[in-house]
Design an enzyme around this catalytic site. Structure first.
Site, PDB file in Angstrom:
ATOM      1  N   ASN A  12      -5.214   9.815   7.522  1.00 10.44           N
ATOM      2  CA  ASN A  12      -6.541   9.554   7.212  1.00 10.44           C
ATOM      3  C   ASN A  12      -6.547   7.798   7.039  1.00 10.44           C
ATOM      4  OD1 ASN A  12      -9.189   9.046   7.286  1.00 10.44           O
ATOM      5  ND2 ASN A  12      -9.582  10.075   5.214  1.00 10.44           N
ATOM      6  N   HIS A  17       1.218  -1.389  -0.129  1.00 11.95           N
ATOM      7  CA  HIS A  17      -0.033   0.061   0.096  1.00 11.95           C
ATOM      8  C   HIS A  17       0.849   1.116   0.026  1.00 11.95           C
ATOM      9  CE1 HIS A  17      -3.857   2.253   1.783  1.00 11.95           C
ATOM     10  NE2 HIS A  17      -3.234   2.787   1.016  1.00 11.95           N
ATOM     11  N   ASP A  45       1.236   2.647   3.504  1.00 11.58           N
ATOM     12  CA  ASP A  45       0.357   3.721   3.260  1.00 11.58           C
ATOM     13  C   ASP A  45       1.241   5.244   2.987  1.00 11.58           C
ATOM     14  OD1 ASP A  45      -1.857   5.153   2.132  1.00 11.58           O
ATOM     15  OD2 ASP A  45      -2.766   5.370   4.082  1.00 11.58           O
TER      16      ASP A  45
END
EC number: 3.5.2.3
Length: 431
Positions: free
Chosen positions: A279, A61, A306
């Protein structure tokens, strides 16, 4: 040139291997794993004594930003950041410009990675056209072009029928659907976790329920369709509870957590450092502990960064106006070592499995194991190396890390991709 890695502690969870071994690499393949191997004539010998030797780490990711947002990151800079962080492969998300909702963009990313990248790049195709959440993308075309999953990551799919159709269609191509679980109405343009710290700081909060409502919905839809659901960046104790319950019922679900949700709390936001604005948001200590325990228990399968780089000028604004996201590729390993492995919250085997065998299985990609005849993707970590994080030394174009100046231990020191050393002692080796 052949490479012989000698004397390291080889940890390969896919093969239940943890012990001192030598590894011989010839060409692009691993040829032999055994004790006390002799180096072939002309081979490079790497002394890995005291080091951890693992299958090449996989980050499933990341946001490479290209095409369209090259001021934030490029495939060239992002893959170098990955190699510097010990990663030999990354899966990149679809929120580019143009969106990766067509075969042509998938082909562009793959070709750009072939030309300019230094690690393997696996594109994730968009779940919906234009990431608008209204109509599913041409999933078959994306799969044929080489997408390894589909996702609208960065935006939630608010329409449950669209998510149902995505799970059904992706199932036909054995692709996982990576879900960004967030109810936009409940999130209500919040800036950080809704709780005590947000109240003290006077910042609008995002409740844990904004994530958990969507986790529950998507688990129900996965159970309905039999599709393969992967929950991105799980961050709350409630999400963990829902995940465990679904697993017990046999729902086809996997999940990931980020190093920052595993190791950092919302107390960091007290600095108003916009690098802490992510987030889902950084959560309180109770949520962090629950997510880390779920990773150790195997309920969460993967650690994924992320990695979300932004240009300095984008983050150098008031907290309200800064975009969400922090970089993570170059600090993921030492942060997890320092905060989870060294304190005994996670074993080396558990951490490495979450970076190797599990992401390779979920995405159905090569690697994830040190098997003779397999791809020669290898990472070497020095568990005793300690140094300060310096964002100005990052290969990533993004410097948005709240870890600046922090001392971390357990840094990758060598990254091998396809039998070629691409990073050594923190420096990228260009061909």
């Amino acid at each position: 040139m052949a490479i012989l890695i000698k004397g390291g502690r080889v940890i390969d969870p896919a093969r239940n291997l943890d012990g001192r071994q030598d590894i011989l690499i010839e060409g692009e393949k691993i040829t032999t794993l055994a004790a006390n191997l002799e180096a072939p004539a002309g081979a490079r010998v790497i002394d890995a004594g005291g080091m951890i030797v693992t299958p090449g780490l996989i980050d499933m990711h990341v946001h490479l930003r290209e095409p369209g947002y090259e001021q934030k990151e490029t495939i060239a800079s992002g893959t170098r950041a990955a190699a510097a962080g010990g990663f030999t492969a990354v899966a990149c998300m679809a929120n580019t410009n143009p969106v990766a909702d067509s075969a042509s963009v998938i082909y562009f990313i793959k070709e750009k990675a072939r030309q300019e990248g230094v690690v393997r790049v696996y594109p994730v195709g968009a779940l919906s056209k234009g990431l608008e959440g209204k109509e599913i993308a041409e999933i078959g075309d994306l799969a044929a072009a080489g997408a390894v999953a589909i996702s609208d990551d960065g935006r939630p799919v608010m329409n449950a029928l669209v998510m149902r159709h995505a799970l059904e269609y992706a199932k036909m191509f054995n692709l996982p659907v990576i879900s960004h679980c967030e109810d936009e109405a409940l999130a209500n343009d919040g800036l950080m976790h809704e709780g005590l710290v947000a109240t003290i700081l006077g910042l609008r909060g995002i409740p844990a329920a904004a994530e958990e409502v969507m986790v529950a919905r998507d688990l129900i839809l996965a159970e309905l369709t039999g599709g393969r659901l992967h929950l991105a960046h799980v961050s709350t104790a409630g999400s963990v509870r829902l995940l465990k319950e679904a697993r017990a019922r046999g729902v086809r679900v996997t999940a990931e957590a980020t190093p920052h949700h595993l190791c950092l709390t919302d107390m960091l936001v007290e600095s108003y450092d916009t690098s802490t604005k992510v987030n889902p948001p950084l959560r309180p200590a109770g949520d962090v502990a629950a997510v880390a325990a779920a990773l150790a228990a195997g309920d969460i399968d993967v650690i994924a960064s992320d990695h979300a780089p932004h240009a300095d000028e984008d983050k150098d604004v008031e907290y309200d106006y800064a975009p969400f996201g922090m970089v993570g590729l170059e600090t993921a390993v030492p942060l997890v070592v320092t905060e989870l492995i060294l304190p005994g919250k996670l074993t080396w085997q558990q951490a490495i499995k979450s970076w190797t065998a599990n992401p390779a299985r979920i995405l159905n990609i090569p690697g994830g194991s040190l098997v003779p005849g397999g791809v020669a993707d290898v990472t070497i970590i020095d568990p005793d190396m300690e140094k300060e994080v310096d964002v100005n030394e990052f290969y990533s174009r993004g410097h948005n890390s709240p870890l600046q100046g922090r001392k971390l231990k357990g840094w990758p020191v060598l990254t091998i991709v396809g039998g070629r050393v691409v990073m050594e002692n923190g420096k990228i080796i260009e061909e």
